[in-house]
Scaffold this motif. Structure first.
Motif, PDB file in Angstrom:
ATOM      1  N   SER A   1      41.034  33.941  42.268  1.00  0.00           N
ATOM      2  CA  SER A   1      40.358  34.184  43.545  1.00  0.00           C
ATOM      3  C   SER A   1      39.362  33.085  43.914  1.00  0.00           C
ATOM      4  O   SER A   1      38.944  33.003  45.075  1.00  0.00           O
ATOM      5  CB  SER A   1      39.632  35.531  43.501  1.00  0.00           C
ATOM      6  OG  SER A   1      38.667  35.547  42.456  1.00  0.00           O
TER       7      SER A   1
ATOM      8  N   GLU B   1      33.744  38.721  49.968  1.00  0.00           N
ATOM      9  CA  GLU B   1      34.203  39.321  48.714  1.00  0.00           C
ATOM     10  C   GLU B   1      33.663  38.612  47.477  1.00  0.00           C
ATOM     11  O   GLU B   1      33.881  39.083  46.356  1.00  0.00           O
ATOM     12  CB  GLU B   1      35.735  39.373  48.659  1.00  0.00           C
ATOM     13  CG  GLU B   1      36.425  38.066  48.965  1.00  0.00           C
ATOM     14  CD  GLU B   1      36.872  37.970  50.425  1.00  0.00           C
ATOM     15  OE1 GLU B   1      36.087  38.355  51.323  1.00  0.00           O
ATOM     16  OE2 GLU B   1      38.006  37.481  50.651  1.00  0.00           O
ATOM     17  N   ASP B   2      32.967  37.507  47.647  1.00  0.00           N
ATOM     18  CA  ASP B   2      32.290  36.860  46.523  1.00  0.00           C
ATOM     19  C   ASP B   2      30.934  37.505  46.231  1.00  0.00           C
ATOM     20  O   ASP B   2      30.282  37.157  45.242  1.00  0.00           O
ATOM     21  CB  ASP B   2      32.074  35.372  46.810  1.00  0.00           C
ATOM     22  CG  ASP B   2      33.373  34.598  46.905  1.00  0.00           C
ATOM     23  OD1 ASP B   2      33.488  33.752  47.808  1.00  0.00           O
ATOM     24  OD2 ASP B   2      34.268  34.832  46.068  1.00  0.00           O
TER      25      ASP B   2
END
Length: 121
Positions: free
Chosen positions: A62, A88-89
């Motif tokens: 990812s 999403e990090d």
């Protein structure tokens, strides 16, 4: 005792960059692998990136192409350059160091206290 001091977290907009640092100090003879993990809300901790004493690296799928791990052996410090950050990090990022207290001694692990990274507009 080995202490890890992390810095560099914070709030950043999507697409932005942050650089995390983790400095190890204390009773260290040598450091093997150094790495960064993260835990997002409601999820398990996952490996983000790791680097061996020889400089070999591996990354979570990812973050490949966006994050870069590096280390300064003279300073016992590991870095994580994070570019093109995505919501999403968002997570608490922890550094991990595998080290020996003496030559030919067992390998021990130390963890940083965690630093919050929030990616949001």
């Amino acid at each position: 005792q080995v202490q890890l001091v992390e810095s560099g977290g914070g709030l950043v907009q999507p697409g932005g960059s942050l650089r995390l640092s983790c400095a190890a100090s204390g009773s260290i003879f040598s450091i093997n692998a150094m790495g960064w993990y993260r835990r997002a809300p409601g999820k398990q901790r996952e490996l983000v990136a790791a680097i061996t004493s020889g400089g070999s690296t591996n990354y979570a799928d990812s973050v490949k192409g966006r994050f870069t791990i590096s280390r300064d052996n003279a300073k016992n410090t590991v870095y994580l350059q994070m570019n093109s950050l995505k919501p999403e990090d968002t997570a608490v990022y922890y550094c991990n160091v595998a080290y020996r207290r003496r030559a030919a001694g067992p390998v021990a692990n130390a963890w940083g206290q965690g630093t919050q990274v929030t990616v949001s507009s």
